[in-house]
Each structure stands twice: as C-alpha cells, then as structure tokens.
Design an enzyme around this catalytic site. Structure first.
Site, PDB file in Angstrom:
ATOM      1  CD1 TRP A  78      -2.670   1.797   0.600  1.00 30.86           C
ATOM      2  CD2 TRP A  78      -1.236   2.462   2.186  1.00 30.86           C
ATOM      3  NE1 TRP A  78      -2.981   3.088   0.937  1.00 30.86           N
ATOM      4  CE2 TRP A  78      -2.132   3.522   1.899  1.00 30.86           C
ATOM      5  CE3 TRP A  78      -0.249   2.656   3.145  1.00 30.86           C
ATOM      6  CZ2 TRP A  78      -2.046   4.757   2.550  1.00 30.86           C
ATOM      7  CZ3 TRP A  78      -0.160   3.882   3.787  1.00 30.86           C
ATOM      8  CH2 TRP A  78      -1.066   4.918   3.498  1.00 30.86           C
ATOM      9  CG  HIS A  92      -5.863  -4.149   5.645  1.00 36.96           C
ATOM     10  ND1 HIS A  92      -4.983  -3.129   5.366  1.00 36.96           N
ATOM     11  CD2 HIS A  92      -5.117  -5.272   5.824  1.00 36.96           C
ATOM     12  CE1 HIS A  92      -3.744  -3.631   5.360  1.00 36.96           C
ATOM     13  NE2 HIS A  92      -3.800  -4.916   5.628  1.00 36.96           N
ATOM     14  CG  ASP A 111      -8.708   4.822   6.121  1.00 37.95           C
ATOM     15  OD1 ASP A 111      -9.219   3.820   6.643  1.00 37.95           O
ATOM     16  OD2 ASP A 111      -7.505   4.892   5.818  1.00 37.95           O
ATOM     17  CG  HIS A 143      -8.567   2.111   2.158  1.00 40.09           C
ATOM     18  ND1 HIS A 143      -7.327   1.641   1.819  1.00 40.09           N
ATOM     19  CD2 HIS A 143      -8.451   2.582   3.423  1.00 40.09           C
ATOM     20  CE1 HIS A 143      -6.492   1.803   2.831  1.00 40.09           C
ATOM     21  NE2 HIS A 143      -7.153   2.363   3.823  1.00 40.09           N
ATOM     22  CG  ASP A 186      -8.474  -0.657   4.940  1.00 39.98           C
ATOM     23  OD1 ASP A 186      -9.542  -0.206   5.402  1.00 39.98           O
ATOM     24  OD2 ASP A 186      -7.392  -0.579   5.553  1.00 39.98           O
ATOM     25  CE  LYS A 194      -6.462   6.085   2.806  1.00 42.06           C
ATOM     26  NZ  LYS A 194      -5.585   6.097   3.960  1.00 42.06           N
ATOM     27  CG  ASP A 221      -7.446   3.137   9.985  1.00 41.37           C
ATOM     28  OD1 ASP A 221      -7.781   2.008   9.596  1.00 41.37           O
ATOM     29  OD2 ASP A 221      -6.856   3.956   9.259  1.00 41.37           O
ATOM     30  CG  ASP A 272      -5.024  -1.331   8.579  1.00 44.56           C
ATOM     31  OD1 ASP A 272      -4.340  -0.815   9.479  1.00 44.56           O
ATOM     32  OD2 ASP A 272      -5.065  -0.889   7.419  1.00 44.56           O
ATOM     33  CD  GLU A 331      -4.592  -1.340   2.380  1.00 44.92           C
ATOM     34  OE1 GLU A 331      -3.396  -1.515   2.671  1.00 44.92           O
ATOM     35  OE2 GLU A 331      -5.460  -1.032   3.219  1.00 44.92           O
TER      36      GLU A 331
HETATM   37  C1  RNT Z   1      -3.666   2.952   5.145  1.00 42.29           C
HETATM   38  C2  RNT Z   1      -3.818   1.508   4.853  1.00 42.29           C
HETATM   39  C3  RNT Z   1      -2.667   0.648   5.284  1.00 42.29           C
HETATM   40  C4  RNT Z   1      -2.136   1.015   6.646  1.00 42.29           C
HETATM   41  C5  RNT Z   1      -1.136   0.046   7.219  1.00 42.29           C
HETATM   42  C6  RNT Z   1      -0.390   0.618   8.358  1.00 42.29           C
HETATM   43  O1  RNT Z   1      -4.772   3.682   4.847  1.00 42.29           O
HETATM   44  O2  RNT Z   1      -4.998   1.035   5.398  1.00 42.29           O
HETATM   45  O3  RNT Z   1      -3.047  -0.676   5.228  1.00 42.29           O
HETATM   46  O4  RNT Z   1      -3.161   1.168   7.568  1.00 42.29           O
HETATM   47  O5  RNT Z   1      -0.324  -0.420   6.225  1.00 42.29           O
HETATM   48 ZN    ZN Z   2      -5.316  -1.060   5.325  1.00 42.13          ZN
END
Ligand code: RNT
Ligand code: ZN
Length: 421
Positions: free
Chosen positions: A184, A287, A295, A263, A260, A227, A297, A328, A225
């Site tokens: 990523w 993820h 995003d 994303h 993810d 985004k 998290d 994640d 990955e």
């Molecule tokens: C970031 C991505 C990625 C990170 C990690 C730390 O938006 O989700 O996967 O969170 O690699």
């Molecule tokens: Zn991620």
C-alpha cells in the site's frame, strides 16, 4: 442442562452444528496488526517524526510501546485474551536493529536478519507472520514513492519492495505458513492533478519490478491495497480501486487484491464486494477496520457491516484459504491492548455468528422466492442466545469470557504500561 446446552439446542433446532462451527473458527488465522501497539511509529526512524502517507493516529493515551520488548509484551498480553488463531502482522519499519545484526540500515537494504527476533517470537508461540513494506513516514517519500517522477526515489522504493519479498519468503519458510505481503502506498495529490495516468503507469512499472523478485506464490502472497483518498491527498490517489483491481486481475498467481473497508466512499460496502471479487479471484485479502466518515481506523465493532463482511467470508468459502483476513486500525486515544483485544474478539464473534447461521436454508428461501420467510428468519436469528455459545467458545480456547478480560487489561495498565515514560 447448562446455559450453553440450552443455547446449543436452540441452534440445533435450526439444523446448525454448533460444535463444528466452533472447531472451524478456532483454526482460522486472523492477522493481528503490530502497529496498533505504538501508533504506527515503528523502530527504524525518529519516533517523534509525524506519520505520512495520508494516515493519522489521534490521541495520546499513556503507555504506548516504545521498544520491541514492550511491543512484544503488549502483544502477548493482547493475545492471551484473543480466542482463535492470531497471526502476527508486521510492517517493515518494525525491523529490529542491534549490535549482532550490524545496526541500522535504510529500508532498501533490509534483510531477513532484521526480523530474526520476530521469527523467534512467532516460533515460540506457534504463530505465522504477514508482512508489509512501509512506503510512508520516511525522508525518501518525496512525497511520492513508487509512482514518483524522480528516478532515484522510485529506485529506492522498488528496492525496498524487493527486499520485502525476500523477507516475506524468509518468514513463510521459517514459520511454515504463507506470508501475506501487502503493498500500500499513500501516493497521491492534494489538488487536481495535471496528469493522472503517468503516476499510475509508473506505479504499475514499479510493481512489475518488485514482483520480478523471485518468490514462491505458495509461500509469499503479494497483495495490492487500494484507497480512495487520504489526508493531504484528497484529490487523487494513484492506487485507486480500479487501478489496484486491474493490476491484480492482470497478474494471476502473482498478486492478490486487498480491500480495506475504510478505503471506499462511505456508502460503498465491502461486504458486497467480497462475492464480486471471489467470482473471479481464487484468493482475496481484507483489512478489517471501522471508518467513521473517512478512513479513521477506529476499533472494529460488532456492527452491521462487520457482521455482513463476516457472513460473506463464511458463505463464500473464505475460511478455507480464499480470504486472508487482517485487522487494520490504530486508535491512540484508548488503551492500546484493549483496542487490539476488542477488535479481534469482535471479528471472532461476527465470524462465529456467520458460522451459526442456517446458510443453506436461507439460500433455498432466496432461490424459491420465499422473500417474506427469508426476511423473518434473518430478523429472528438476531435474538438467538449467541452469547452462551460465545462464552463456551472462549472457555474452549482457554481465553477469558466477556466481562472477564477488561479487568486484566486495567491491571496490566497499572502494573506495566503506566510506568512507561
Ligand atoms: C492505510 C492503509 C494501510 C495502513 C497500514 C499501516 O490507509 O490502510 O493498510 O493502515 O499499512
Ligand atoms: Zn489497510
């Protein structure tokens, strides 16, 4: 009859094999992301430097792990409360440098020996390990990495990617489990770019070069990955959804798409994308996170989308190796061990719920147009005595039940984490 036996009978009345569900779940690996323990700082640079790449941790809850030893201790504490089969998930920036392995090297020069201590950690605990090259929070981000127009920058990051393939192969061979290696980058632009194609072509070429490093796809599973945007890269991301999906689709046996669920646009659902991708890709990776408006998290909850994602994983055969699951998220505003444990347990709960659903029966209702019955059945399943089965599952895994683990985290915080400077 115990509460568990009564609950089990309710599920059995629907034709569900509760024992088989628990046995199945207990063996499925779910990757625990080391970066929740230290706010994604790692050990290879200035610990006070800001996170880059469009990601951010917010909060300054005390007790962050500052060294490999502290991070490993916190991971041990977390895993002692996670039923099922955790797998370690490392980022390249968690390399451990010491006198014996020659000290610090830059990311393009990383070698397996910088992860030997992690291998010992995993071996002792019977864990597999996933891996991630770290294309952010580094002086060589200009701020682009693999898509940079500067040849020197791109070379550095391609070499980093190749080094990570070799490290992933080492982790897989040492630990006897495949290593999911996820790529990523936060590459993108804050404002409307003049050229959207060029950076994507450079990223594509960089990926080809990274994946030209020899590896065994049975052992190393490179993923890409996508985004939609990040902080500071609001207008354009190079590795968009279409770009990443097409890249993976064009490289079967070499690259897997990773989704993810933070994303995408807020009304897009990854749960619905899972079967779409599985119609074409033999394997996909996820993820699992919780986005709030962006995003962000946050810690994964037992919310509707987490349950829906887990249903799709289960009913599409994802638990038999087709869906590689990793957590994640990174919340720096609450106890970080509790953050790991809560998210991990919530994914376990959602998977167990999915395994305890009469999938065949529900599918038959759909196929014979019994949509009223389907709706009623799906709603009524929500009040089945799931908690008793969950408690039994925790007991069998030798892990604390709900109501038992949080006090242990608080004791750990008092005794260990609060004493960190
Ligand atoms: C970031 C991505 C990625 C990170 C990690 C730390 O938006 O989700 O996967 O969170 O690699
Ligand atoms: Zn991620």
């Amino acid at each position: 009859m115990t509460f568990y036996e009564q609950a089990k009978a309710r599920y059995e009345a629907l034709g569900i094999d509760v024992e088989a569900a628990m046995d199945k779940l207990a063996k499925v690996p779910i990757s625990l992301h080391c970066w929740q323990g230290d706010d994604v700082r790692g050990f290879d640079g200035d610990p006070s430097a800001p996170l880059t790449g469009g990601i951010q941790t917010t909060g300054n809850y005390p007790g962050r792990a500052r060294t490999p030893e502290e991070l490993m201790a916190d991971l041990d504490m977390a895993m002692s409360m996670c039923p099922g089969t955790p797998k370690m998930n490392l980022h390249a920036c968690y390399a451990i440098f010491d006198e014996e392995n020659g000290g610090w090297v830059d990311r393009d020069k990383l070698e397996p020996r910088h992860f030997e201590k992690w291998v010992h950690f995993c071996k002792k605990r019977g864990l597999g390990c996933d891996f991630n090259p770290t294309f952010f929070s580094h002086p060589k981000c200009d701020p682009l990495t693999l898509s940079s127009p500067q040849e020197e920058t791109r070379r550095f990051w391609i070499d980093h990617g190749k080094a990570c393939i070799r490290i992933s192969q080492y982790l897989a061979e040492e630990l006897g489990q495949p290593c999911i290696m996820n790529i990523w980058t936060g590459d993108g632009y804050k404002d409307i770019p003049a050229d959207r194609l060029g950076p994507r072509q450079r990223y594509q070429d960089a990926m080809d070069q990274i994946l030209s490093e020899p590896f065994d796809f049975e052992k190393v599973k490179p993923c890409v990955e996508s985004k939609v945007f990040g902080i500071g890269v609001e207008a354009y991301t190079v590795g968009s959804a279409e770009w990443a999906l097409c890249y993976a689709a064009m490289h079967p046996g070499k690259c897997i798409p990773l989704m993810d669920n933070g994303h995408y646009h807020p009304t897009e659902m990854v749960s619905d994308k899972i079967p779409a991708l599985l119609a074409f890709f033999p394997e996909i990776a996820l993820h699992i996170t919780r986005p709030i408006r962006w995003d962000s998290d946050h810690v994964v909850l037992l919310d509707d989308e987490t349950k829906e994602i887990c249903k799709e994983i289960v009913r599409c055969g994802g638990l038999d190796g087709r869906v590689h699951m990793a957590l994640d998220y990174f919340d720096a505003s609450i106890n970080r061990v509790a953050a790991w444990v809560l998210g991990f347990r919530n994914v376990q709960k959602a998977l167990l719920m999915a395994l305890l659903a009469p999938m065949e029966q529900l599918k038959n209702m759909q196929e014979s147009d019994q949509f009223t019955a389907l709706l009623v059945q799906q709603e009524e399943m929500k009040t089945l005595p799931f908690g008793e089965i969950w408690n039994e599952y925790c007991r069998r895994c030798g892990k604390p039940q709900d109501g038992e683990w949080f006090a242990l985290v608080m004791e750990y915080e008092r005794e260990i984490q609060s004493k960190r400077g």
